[in-house]
Design an enzyme around this catalytic site. Structure first.
Site, short mmCIF file in Angstrom:
data_model
loop_
_atom_site.label_atom_id
_atom_site.label_comp_id
_atom_site.label_asym_id
_atom_site.label_seq_id
_atom_site.Cartn_x
_atom_site.Cartn_y
_atom_site.Cartn_z
N GLU A 244 94.11 4.69 28.72
CA GLU A 244 92.66 4.99 28.99
C GLU A 244 92.36 4.78 30.51
O GLU A 244 91.61 5.82 30.97
CB GLU A 244 91.69 4.11 28.27
CG GLU A 244 90.22 4.16 28.36
CD GLU A 244 89.56 3.20 27.51
OE1 GLU A 244 88.75 2.51 28.14
OE2 GLU A 244 90.01 3.16 26.35
N ARG A 270 70.27 25.51 52.49
CA ARG A 270 69.12 24.56 52.67
C ARG A 270 69.13 24.61 54.15
O ARG A 270 69.93 23.98 55.07
CB ARG A 270 69.24 23.08 52.19
CG ARG A 270 68.15 22.19 52.45
CD ARG A 270 66.94 22.54 51.73
NE ARG A 270 65.99 21.42 51.90
CZ ARG A 270 64.67 21.62 51.99
NH1 ARG A 270 64.15 22.89 51.77
NH2 ARG A 270 63.60 20.69 52.41
N GLN A 281 75.15 16.24 61.44
CA GLN A 281 76.37 15.58 61.37
C GLN A 281 76.34 14.59 60.17
O GLN A 281 77.55 14.21 59.63
CB GLN A 281 76.68 14.81 62.79
CG GLN A 281 78.03 14.21 63.07
CD GLN A 281 79.17 14.85 62.94
OE1 GLN A 281 79.12 15.97 63.90
NE2 GLN A 281 80.11 15.13 62.22
#
Length: 384
Positions: A244, A270, A281
């Site tokens: 798992e 954007r 940056q």
């Protein structure tokens, strides 16, 4: 003829996008209180062979390697926006199917594995209790030996798929005087008298599939329900949780890759004041860190797959994979939200990814537990 890994990966990417992502926002808001919301999708994934990847053909599986399974499950996650369904499918593949295949009797494997692989039998991994989680030493469920079998009493909580499961791997104490070797595992048909299921929990994340509690009140199970031998519960748990921890987030890696790609695209388009924010940056650094976390997580899982395929997984590997991947999933989800600013705070996929990935640092053992395990292995090997 069996499809190539490349063909299967493309088919699963399309399955995730076109089928499993259907109405995910609406289903997430409702929660998994009705099987009508998620069972048709589970069935569609099973019909496409998602639950057949690693089991041998004799039990209805495809017999693929761990490495190949990782590739196609990654592709499934790239297409699928339902993280809850991804979690449930991978949970069945690793914590449930593999331990039944590894430790089950021939009769148990013949009875349950074909049904698990075709999706008609949902299995629950019943370990956690109020006072025990990853530390199974705290388990209080008791299986008392009776003529021809055992009488089981106890409650298991936070069990994935429990409200709808057909069978459960249940861990209980059979001999309290033997410490870790006094625990046994049982494969129990949940239609047995005395078993009750709770209603689905109202969770923060992974809301599209159910989790809940199982209560066992004087449940009489035959000797044939014992998984492995009596007293082998701790060993079975250790192996099942290893599968798992290494692989349950295989498809979440694909979701992480999609999130990264979409974050880069958002930052490129954007452009307040005419300058794309990817040129700033701070944003560029966030994207670079997201890329690093994704690549590192992918390599951790791929390395685990190679180790398991080679038959010699490292003792530390499951804890390293679980810690690294879970933390990366959550941090990348938060970074994606930060990059989107106010838009990331609106209800939708970005905030849903944050809610879903919050759960990854708890499922299968918390990050703190994984750090403890890693430190213990280091100490035992003399590395620190």
């Amino acid at each position: 003829m069996p499809r190539s890994v490349e063909e299967l990966a493309e088919a699963y990417r399309a399955l995730g996008d076109e089928v499993l992502s259907r109405d995910v926002e609406t289903r997430d808001k409702r929660g998994a209180h009705s099987t009508e919301d998620w069972l048709p999708l589970w069935t569609a994934a099973a019909d496409a062979g998602v639950l057949q990847l690693v089991l041998p053909e004799e039990y209805g599986g495809q017999g693929r390697s761990m490495a190949d399974a990782m590739r196609v499950l990654h592709a499934l996650g790239e297409g699928c926006r339902d993280n809850g369904m991804l979690l449930a499918l991978n949970g069945q593949l690793w914590a449930m199917q593999m331990s039944v295949y590894e430790f089950g009797s021939e009769a148990q494997k013949a009875q349950w594995l074909p049904r698990m692989s075709d999706g008609s039998a949902i299995c629950a991994h019943a370990v956690t209790e109020t006072n025990s989680g990853s530390d199974v030493a705290g388990i209080r469920a008791r299986a008392e030996k009776i003529d021809g079998g055992y009488r089981l009493n106890g409650e298991k909580i936070w069990i994935g798929m429990a409200p709808a499961a057909h069978v459960a791997q249940v861990f209980a104490i059979t001999n309290p005087d033997h410490g870790a070797w006094g625990m046994s595992a049982f494969l129990i048909d949940l239609d047995t008298p005395g078993v009750t299921r709770s209603a689905p929990y109202d969770k923060v994340g992974h809301r599209t599939v159910p989790a809940g509690a199982l209560t066992f009140t004087d449940v009489e199970v035959p000797d044939s329900a014992l998984l492995g031998r009596e007293g082998a519960g701790h060993a079975i748990f250790t192996q099942s949780i290893a599968w798992e921890r290494c692989f349950i987030f295989s498809s979440h890696l694909g979701a992480m890759k999609r999130q990264l790609d979409e974050s880069i695209a958002f930052a490129q388009h954007r452009a307040p004041n005419g300058t794309p924010i990817i040129n700033h940056q701070t944003v560029a650094n966030r994207l670079a860190d997201m890329q690093l976390r994704y690549e590192t997580s992918r390599l951790l899982v791929e390395n685990a797959a190679r180790e398991f395929d080679g038959g010699a997984p490292g003792r530390m590997t499951p804890a390293l994979v679980k810690l690294g991947v879970a933390e990366a999933l959550l941090e990348n989800a938060l970074e994606a939200q930060r990059i989107r600013g106010s838009a990331g705070y609106l209800a939708g996929e970005t905030e849903r990814m944050v809610r879903d990935m919050t759960g990854t640092i708890t499922l299968g053992g918390t990050s703190d537990i994984q750090r403890r395990l890693i430190a213990a292995f280091q100490k035992a090997s003399g590395l620190n």
